[in-house]
Design an enzyme around this catalytic site. Structure first.
Site, mmCIF file in Angstrom:
data_model
loop_
_atom_site.group_PDB
_atom_site.id
_atom_site.type_symbol
_atom_site.label_atom_id
_atom_site.label_comp_id
_atom_site.label_asym_id
_atom_site.label_seq_id
_atom_site.Cartn_x
_atom_site.Cartn_y
_atom_site.Cartn_z
ATOM 1 C CD GLU A 140 -3.307 0.723 -0.021
ATOM 2 O OE1 GLU A 140 -2.421 1.794 -0.104
ATOM 3 O OE2 GLU A 140 -4.085 1.005 0.321
ATOM 4 C CG HIS A 141 -0.487 4.659 1.311
ATOM 5 N ND1 HIS A 141 -0.328 5.853 2.454
ATOM 6 C CD2 HIS A 141 -1.471 4.754 1.710
ATOM 7 C CE1 HIS A 141 -0.546 5.887 3.337
ATOM 8 N NE2 HIS A 141 -1.868 4.739 3.240
ATOM 9 C CG ASP A 142 2.390 7.151 1.422
ATOM 10 O OD1 ASP A 142 3.159 7.724 0.599
ATOM 11 O OD2 ASP A 142 1.480 7.598 1.727
#
Ligand code: UDP
Length: 219
Positions: A140-142
Site C-alpha cells: 500500500e501507499h508510502d
C-alpha cells in the site's frame, strides 16, 4: 550473429513460478523461446517445463551478445550472493512481472524484481533491488522496502510501512498500517511467520509469529 540469452536462475519452486511470466514477457518482445533457459547450480534434469536447464558455467559459455538473469530463489541471502556473482561476470539483471500486476502512481522498483500474478503496488512506494512479491501480495501507499526482500503469497503490506533489507514476510501475513511520521518498521533480516498479524515494529533479525505477532525466542 548471436543474440541475448535470458535466464531464470533457480530451477525449483520459485523458478518454476517465475518462468511462465518470463516466457510471456519475452514472447511479446519477439524473443525466440530457446533463448530463455533455467540456470541451476545443482541441476536435476537437462530440461524442465520445456526449457533447457544450464549450470552457471554452461550459461556463461553459451553464445550470447548479452546475458540476463532473474534471481528466482526465495532466500534473499542466496539472491544477494548470486547478484554479486552475476554483476562480476557482466550478467545483467532483468525484472519479470505477470501481465495482471497493477502499479499505481510514483512507484520506484529496483532491478531484478519478480512480481507474480495479482500483485498490486499502489502509490508513492520505493522498493529496492531483487524484490520478490509472490501471488496476491500487495504493497500500500508510502511504503519503503529495501533490497532482497521477499514476500510469500498473500502478504498484506499496508500503508506507511518500512521493510529493511533481507526481511522475509510469510504467506498471508498482515502488517498493520504505520503513520506518516512514525512508520511501522520491519528490521533488517527479520522473518514474519505465515499468517502473522503484525501490529508493532519488528527488530532486525527477529522472527515473529501469531496474532498479534509476538517474537519467537529460540532456546
Ligand atoms: N540454487 C542455485 N544456486 C545457489 C543456491 C541454490 O542454483 O547458489 C538452486 C538450487 O539448486 C535449487 C534452487 O536454486 O534448485 C532453490 O530451490 P529451493 O527449493 O531451495 O528454493 P525456492 O525455489 O523455493 O526458492
Amino acid at each position: 550473429m548471436s543474440s541475448p540469452l535470458y535466464a531464470v536462475y533457480g530451477a525449483s519452486g520459485c523458478g518454476r513460478g517465475i518462468m511462465p511470466m518470463a516466457k510471456v514477457q519475452l514472447e511479446k518482445l519477439g524473443v525466440a523461446p530457446e533463448r530463455l533457459v533455467f540456470i541451476d547450480d545443482a541441476p536435476t534434469a537437462t530440461h524442465l517445463n520445456g526449457h533447457r536447464v544450464l549450470t552457471y558455467d554452461e550459461f556463461m559459455a553459451s553464445e550470447a551478445d548479452r546475458r540476463y538473469a532473474i534471481l528466482a530463489i526465495a532466500n534473499g541471502a542466496i539472491r544477494e550472493k548470486l547478484a554479486k556473482r552475476c554483476a562480476t561476470d557482466g550478467v545483467l539483471s532483468w525484472s519479470v512481472r505477470a501481465t495482471n500486476v497493477i502499479t499505481m502512481d510514483d512507484v520506484t522498483l529496483g532491478e531484478g524484481a519478480a512480481l507474480s500474478p495479482f500483485v498490486t503496488l499502489t502509490s508513492n512506494i520505493r522498493i529496492g533491488r531483487h524484490f520478490h512479491a509472490n501471488l496476491y501480495s500487495y504493497v500500500e501507499h508510502d511504503c519503503v522496502i529495501g533490497d532482497f526482500v521477499t514476500f510469500a503469497p498473500g502478504v498484506k503490506c499496508n500503508g506507511n510501512i518500512h521493510i529493511h533489507d533481507h526481511a522475509y514476510i510469510g504467506a498471508d501475513a498482515v502488517i498493520k498500517q504505520g503513520k506518516p511520521d512514525c512508520p511501522l518498521v520491519i528490521g533488517r533480516g527479520a522473518v514474519v511467520g505465515m499468517g502473522a498479524v503484525v501490529t508493532r515494529s519488528v527488530p532486525p533479525g527477529a522472527t515473529v509469529v501469531g496474532n498479534p505477532a509476538a517474537r519467537l525466542i529460540r532456546k
